[in-house]
Design an enzyme around this catalytic site. Structure first.
Site, PDB file in Angstrom:
ATOM      1  N   ARG A 157      10.418   6.327  11.234  1.00 19.60           N
ATOM      2  CA  ARG A 157      11.335   5.924  12.307  1.00 19.60           C
ATOM      3  C   ARG A 157      12.602   5.308  11.723  1.00 19.60           C
ATOM      4  NH1 ARG A 157       7.241   2.680  16.054  1.00 19.60           N
ATOM      5  NH2 ARG A 157       6.657   2.004  13.994  1.00 19.60           N
TER       6      ARG A 157
ATOM      7  N   ASP B 291      10.319  10.082  16.032  1.00 19.94           N
ATOM      8  CA  ASP B 291       9.745   9.083  16.924  1.00 19.94           C
ATOM      9  C   ASP B 291       8.601   9.768  17.655  1.00 19.94           C
ATOM     10  OD1 ASP B 291       9.258   7.006  18.561  1.00 19.94           O
ATOM     11  OD2 ASP B 291      11.007   7.314  19.856  1.00 19.94           O
TER      12      ASP B 291
ATOM     13  N   LYS C  95      -7.500   7.786   4.821  1.00 16.61           N
ATOM     14  CA  LYS C  95      -8.577   6.943   5.347  1.00 16.61           C
ATOM     15  C   LYS C  95      -7.999   5.628   5.869  1.00 16.61           C
ATOM     16  CE  LYS C  95     -10.185   3.653   3.121  1.00 16.61           C
ATOM     17  NZ  LYS C  95      -9.284   2.589   2.650  1.00 16.61           N
TER      18      LYS C  95
ATOM     19  N   HIS D 157      -9.273   8.472  -2.126  1.00 19.35           N
ATOM     20  CA  HIS D 157      -8.666   8.575  -3.462  1.00 19.35           C
ATOM     21  C   HIS D 157      -9.655   8.268  -4.586  1.00 19.35           C
ATOM     22  CE1 HIS D 157      -7.982   4.174  -3.083  1.00 19.35           C
ATOM     23  NE2 HIS D 157      -7.868   4.166  -4.393  1.00 19.35           N
TER      24      HIS D 157
ATOM     25  N   LYS E 223     -10.454   9.868  -8.998  1.00 16.58           N
ATOM     26  CA  LYS E 223     -10.455   9.057 -10.229  1.00 16.58           C
ATOM     27  C   LYS E 223     -11.196   9.798 -11.333  1.00 16.58           C
ATOM     28  CE  LYS E 223     -10.091   4.573  -7.938  1.00 16.58           C
ATOM     29  NZ  LYS E 223      -8.910   3.867  -8.415  1.00 16.58           N
TER      30      LYS E 223
ATOM     31  N   GLU F 199     -12.324  -6.543  -6.527  1.00 16.62           N
ATOM     32  CA  GLU F 199     -10.871  -6.652  -6.688  1.00 16.62           C
ATOM     33  C   GLU F 199     -10.488  -8.115  -6.799  1.00 16.62           C
ATOM     34  OE1 GLU F 199      -8.592  -3.555  -4.243  1.00 16.62           O
ATOM     35  OE2 GLU F 199     -10.201  -4.199  -2.929  1.00 16.62           O
TER      36      GLU F 199
ATOM     37  N   HIS G  90     -15.160   4.753   0.078  1.00 14.63           N
ATOM     38  CA  HIS G  90     -15.232   4.765  -1.386  1.00 14.63           C
ATOM     39  C   HIS G  90     -16.664   4.559  -1.914  1.00 14.63           C
ATOM     40  CE1 HIS G  90     -11.002   4.682  -0.921  1.00 14.63           C
ATOM     41  NE2 HIS G  90     -10.813   3.385  -0.943  1.00 14.63           N
TER      42      HIS G  90
ATOM     43  N   LYS H  20     -12.837  -8.763  -2.056  1.00 13.14           N
ATOM     44  CA  LYS H  20     -11.496  -9.184  -2.488  1.00 13.14           C
ATOM     45  C   LYS H  20     -11.630 -10.551  -3.145  1.00 13.14           C
ATOM     46  CE  LYS H  20      -9.325  -5.925   0.006  1.00 13.14           C
ATOM     47  NZ  LYS H  20      -8.882  -4.709  -0.676  1.00 13.14           N
TER      48      LYS H  20
END
Ligand code: BG6
Length: 491
Positions: free
Chosen positions: A48, A89, A147, A177, A181, A215, A239, A343
């Site tokens: 946009r 748009d 995803k 993804h 790997k 992570e 994943h 995380k």
């Protein structure tokens, strides 16, 4: 890739967003630099944003150039020249953008045409309808869906129906993804191009499997998305379950688009459902509180800087998930698959650990079971931990030592990023490493009962301080059966 790359038009919806700037454009630049894009291939970002081509090129020059190796400014210039921007748009009244895109694509109907939807899943259906209305779907078109595909089985089916009404299943590429790997693909090679593992790849020899994606990053600025996703939808549904499938699947008869995906679906369908009161026994959810990461003090999830204030959804969402899964078939009966992701963990590490059973009768004190560790990141590699004797006279002292393969040391050259590999697969029309509709839906079918049980709980997730390996419940999940998580900082 030895074949000459064919000209293609890659149209990225959400083309100025975070994913595009951080992952897709750097991946495409690398491919260009390695001569893997045809000189005529164009990258058309749609957003946009109201940008002219020159503005978009300037933005990419300013934001992407420093994150990629530009050894030849001519190659970088060539890459920038491929870039275009079309303002669009979705659902709006202004047809100018569609008219411009139609004009740009006219006369190129024979080319591979890829629509990459790097946008929230609820836009997938409307985007496909508008592309179709504009008459832009050719037989050589493909659509890539990022995803997470929906929030549960029902919404995933709805999106799949909407997209499926315009594109044939063979034209739909659902990206995860992790499947791009290097070590993940190597897992298939390790299992199916070597004979020694297959006879022991089963419940007779394997005690349990651990799949960890830890992570160190938190979620600053992501509240809008993360509050409604959580670790279960963001990481486990896709994943971690994909990794589980590759460990547990039967050998496919061919390395082709359907054979591998057929075997993965069978694994997902064999997962023992975790429902009702079992959810408390076999799953753990946690949320990080203030702590330390990389030597610095960091806030808890609820205090992450964001332009929206935390809500009840923020208080309930999990930034850590651990699950004890089981694959109900002859090969795996009784072998727990422990999944864990979080995380703000103490260190970044994605790995699959296959722990073998201990020797049936030990004649040496201090023996420990063998472990096969497949590390996805950082420092991709494979290690087999075996017992060895420590040198010296007198008592025999045992020590586990790793037999290791480090990809960086063994194979010279750059390891391509997962997105680069997958984008080139889309351009080449190879969907093997993408998820089929039935796979995505089977994964949701298993996740949904866990999610709904978690949603029904009034207690917030178990807290864990940032920089620690998750809540106490996660340790207990494995300790209950006398096991422990594999903790080894790969850095
Ligand atoms: C994405 C998730 O799919 O994967 C992110 O949405 C996560 O939350 C990321 O950080 C992790 O990917 P990688 O390749 O850095 O392990």
């Amino acid at each position: 890739m030895s074949e000459t790359p064919q000209p293609a038009d890659l149209i990225v919806f959400g083309g100025t967003g975070d994913l595009s700037m951080r992952k897709l454009l750097p991946a495409l630049y690398h491919a260009d630099r390695d001569g893997l894009l045809s000189p005529e291939t164009r990258i058309i970002a749609m957003s946009r944003g109201g940008l002219a081509d020159a503005d978009f090129r300037g933005k990419v020059d300013a934001e992407v150039r420093d994150s990629v190796p530009v050894d030849d400014p001519g190659v970088w210039r060539r890459f920038l020249d491929r870039l275009h921007h079309v303002t669009i748009d979705i659902g709006g009244q202004d047809p100018t953008g569609w008219a411009r895109l139609t004009g740009m694509l006219a006369g190129h109907e024979q080319r591979d045409r890829v629509f990459y939807l790097a946008s929230p899943p609820m836009t997938f259906g409307p985007f496909c309808r508008e592309v179709n209305r504009a008459g832009l779907v050719t037989p050589a078109s493909r659509v890539v869906l990022e995803k997470p595909l929906g929030r549960d089985l029902a919404s995933a089916q709805h999106i799949n129906d909407e997209v499926g009404a315009i594109f044939h299943e063979r034209q739909i590429y659902r990206i995860d993804h992790y499947l791009g790997k290097e070590t993940v693909q190597n897992l298939l090679v390790l299992r199916f191009a070597n004979a020694f593992l297959e006879p022991i790849w089963n419940s007779l020899w394997i005690d349990h499997v651990q799949i960890t994606v830890a992570e160190t990053v938190g979620t600053p600025g992501r509240r809008g998305y993360y509050d409604h996703a959580g670790a279960l939808r963001d990481m486990v549904q896709n994943h971690l379950l994909q990794l589980l499938c590759l460990v547990a699947m039967e050998p496919p008869s061919r390395n082709d688009r359907e054979s591998i995906r057929d075997e993965k679906v069978k694994v997902l369908e064999a997962l023992r459902p975790i429902t009702g009161s079992e959810v408390d026994r076999f799953t753990v959810r946690g949320q990080y509180t203030a702590g330390e990461s990389g030597g610095a003090k960091v806030p808890g999830y609820l205090d992450e800087p964001d332009n929206t204030a935390p809500t009840e959804a923020s208080r309930q969402v999990e930034t850590f998930a651990a699950i004890r899964a089981e694959v109900k078939n002859w090969r795996w009966a009784g072998v727990p698959f422990y999944l864990r992701t979080g995380k703000r963990m103490p260190y970044r590490c994605s790995e699959i650990v296959v722990q073998f059973k201990d020797v049936p009768h030990s004649i040496f004190p201090g023996s420990a079971p063998n472990r096969l560790v497949l590390r996805l990141q950082p420092s991709e590699g494979i290690q087999l931990h075996i017992m060895a004797k420590e040198p010296g006279a007198g008592e025999v002292t045992l020590k586990p030592v790793p037999l290791g393969l480090s990809f960086a040391e063994t194979f010279a050259g750059r390891v391509p990023d997962a997105y680069e590999r997958l984008l080139l697969d889309v351009l080449a029309g190879n969907p093997t490493l993408f998820m089929r509709r039935d796979e995505v839906e089977a994964a949701w079918r298993w996740i949904d009962p866990i999610r709904s049980e978690w949603d029904a709980q009034t207690m917030p997730p178990e807290p864990y301080a940032a920089g620690t390996p998750g809540p106490a419940g996660a340790l207990d999940l494995v300790a209950r059966s006398g096991r422990s998580w594999h903790e080894e900082n790969p850095a």
